[in-house]
Enzyme design. Sequence first.
Site, short mmCIF file in Angstrom:
data_model
loop_
_atom_site.label_atom_id
_atom_site.label_comp_id
_atom_site.label_asym_id
_atom_site.label_seq_id
_atom_site.Cartn_x
_atom_site.Cartn_y
_atom_site.Cartn_z
N GLY A 19 -6.23 -2.32 0.70
CA GLY A 19 -5.16 -1.86 1.58
C GLY A 19 -3.90 -1.55 0.79
O GLY A 19 -3.25 -0.51 0.97
N LYS A 20 -3.56 -2.45 -0.13
CA LYS A 20 -2.37 -2.24 -0.98
C LYS A 20 -2.59 -1.07 -1.91
O LYS A 20 -1.69 -0.25 -2.10
CB LYS A 20 -2.17 -3.48 -1.87
CG LYS A 20 -1.41 -4.58 -1.26
CD LYS A 20 -1.07 -5.48 -2.43
CE LYS A 20 -0.83 -6.87 -2.06
NZ LYS A 20 -0.72 -7.73 -3.24
N ASP A 76 3.29 -7.93 -5.43
CA ASP A 76 3.04 -9.22 -4.81
C ASP A 76 3.85 -9.24 -3.54
O ASP A 76 5.04 -8.92 -3.53
CB ASP A 76 3.40 -10.40 -5.71
CG ASP A 76 2.68 -11.66 -5.23
OD1 ASP A 76 1.45 -11.71 -5.34
OD2 ASP A 76 3.33 -12.58 -4.68
N TYR A 164 -1.67 -8.85 7.85
CA TYR A 164 -0.98 -9.35 9.04
C TYR A 164 -0.35 -8.23 9.89
O TYR A 164 0.40 -8.53 10.82
CB TYR A 164 0.13 -10.34 8.62
CG TYR A 164 -0.38 -11.59 7.92
CD1 TYR A 164 -0.66 -12.75 8.64
CD2 TYR A 164 -0.58 -11.62 6.54
CE1 TYR A 164 -1.11 -13.89 8.00
CE2 TYR A 164 -1.04 -12.76 5.90
CZ TYR A 164 -1.30 -13.89 6.63
OH TYR A 164 -1.76 -15.02 6.01
N ASP A 165 -0.65 -6.97 9.57
CA ASP A 165 -0.03 -5.86 10.32
C ASP A 165 -0.17 -5.98 11.84
O ASP A 165 0.78 -5.63 12.57
CB ASP A 165 -0.60 -4.51 9.86
CG ASP A 165 0.02 -4.03 8.55
OD1 ASP A 165 1.09 -4.54 8.18
OD2 ASP A 165 -0.56 -3.14 7.91
N LYS A 185 4.54 3.67 9.08
CA LYS A 185 4.73 2.37 8.39
C LYS A 185 5.33 2.63 7.01
O LYS A 185 6.25 1.92 6.59
CB LYS A 185 3.39 1.63 8.28
CG LYS A 185 3.50 0.34 7.47
CD LYS A 185 2.20 -0.39 7.22
CE LYS A 185 2.41 -1.53 6.24
NZ LYS A 185 1.16 -2.17 5.79
N HIS A 190 8.31 -2.83 3.66
CA HIS A 190 8.78 -3.58 2.50
C HIS A 190 8.32 -2.91 1.21
O HIS A 190 9.05 -2.78 0.25
CB HIS A 190 8.28 -5.02 2.61
CG HIS A 190 6.80 -5.14 2.92
ND1 HIS A 190 6.19 -4.39 3.90
CD2 HIS A 190 5.81 -5.88 2.36
CE1 HIS A 190 4.90 -4.68 3.94
NE2 HIS A 190 4.64 -5.58 3.01
N ARG A 191 7.05 -2.44 1.19
CA ARG A 191 6.50 -1.82 -0.02
C ARG A 191 7.22 -0.50 -0.30
O ARG A 191 7.57 -0.20 -1.43
CB ARG A 191 4.99 -1.61 0.21
CG ARG A 191 4.21 -1.18 -1.00
CD ARG A 191 2.71 -1.46 -0.82
NE ARG A 191 2.45 -2.89 -0.69
CZ ARG A 191 2.19 -3.51 0.45
NH1 ARG A 191 2.09 -2.84 1.58
NH2 ARG A 191 2.02 -4.82 0.47
P1 IMP Z 1 -1.05 -10.93 -2.75
O1 IMP Z 1 0.26 -10.23 -2.98
O2 IMP Z 1 -2.20 -10.20 -3.36
O3 IMP Z 1 -0.98 -12.37 -3.08
O4 IMP Z 1 -1.37 -10.84 -1.19
C1 IMP Z 1 -0.44 -10.50 -0.25
C2 IMP Z 1 -0.96 -10.72 1.13
O5 IMP Z 1 0.16 -10.55 2.00
C3 IMP Z 1 -1.96 -9.68 1.57
O6 IMP Z 1 -3.28 -10.08 1.37
C4 IMP Z 1 -1.64 -9.59 3.06
O7 IMP Z 1 -2.22 -10.65 3.67
C5 IMP Z 1 -0.16 -9.83 3.13
N1 IMP Z 1 0.55 -8.54 3.15
C6 IMP Z 1 1.28 -7.99 2.14
N2 IMP Z 1 1.74 -6.79 2.51
C7 IMP Z 1 1.28 -6.56 3.75
C8 IMP Z 1 1.41 -5.46 4.63
O8 IMP Z 1 1.99 -4.40 4.34
N3 IMP Z 1 0.80 -5.62 5.82
C9 IMP Z 1 0.12 -6.73 6.18
N4 IMP Z 1 -0.05 -7.76 5.37
C10 IMP Z 1 0.53 -7.69 4.17
#
Ligand code: IMP
Length: 204
Positions: A19-20, A76, A164-165, A185, A190-191
């Site tokens: 997703g990221k 992160d 968590y969207d 979005k 935030h991103r």
């Molecule tokens: P990490 O940065 O890989 O430790 O994981 C961040 C976690 O935060 C993700 O797996 C999601 O659960 C949550 N997260 C971060 N950005 C978003 C977003 O844009 N939408 C929904 N959940 C997010």
Amino acid sequence: MTTRRLEPGPIVVASHNPGKVREIEELLAPFGLAPVSAASLGLAEPEETGATFRANAELKARASAEAAGLPALADDSGLAVEALDGAPGIHSARWAGRPHDFAAAMARVERELQRAGATRGDDRRARFVCALAVAWPKGACVTFEGTVEGRILWPPRGDHGFGYDPIFVPDGYDRTFAEMEPAAKQEISHRARAFKALVEACLR
Ligand code: IMP
């Protein structure tokens, strides 16, 4: 902090979260950067031992840049719920367990909000936070942060996005991130905000 420019060419996207990676690739596309995923290079995922989003983004970016010999971009991020003292925060992915179960993670957020008596409006304030780090193979690293404020909705709504969207409604909207078109979005997330700061510093 040494700020350096990112020149057109390959850049490692140091994340194993599809997703990221998708959102970061969309953000990079207009700048002549060719994203290469850490997974496609067979790079290991370093343990996230930092105490902050920033520290974890930096350690992921540095590990990939060093291993690949290319600039690397790491994200992160997570959800910080006010009534839960900022949880799940840097543990957002961990709340989903392995393999990730975000239905369970979202249910835990709601359960803990109910336990805290946070049943209405302002009691349910939350923010998404994103730290984006760019590291170069010889050790330079810069980090940018972005946040988006909102509140937690229950039950979850929408099929877009990830994580968590479905339970996050940004301020000024009545739809969750998962109900918005991805481009909507990307305008306020935030991103996207962290990325805007990165563009100003490294890509203009
Ligand atoms: P990490 O940065 O890989 O430790 O994981 C961040 C976690 O935060 C993700 O797996 C999601 O659960 C949550 N997260 C971060 N950005 C978003 C977003 O844009 N939408 C929904 N959940 C997010």
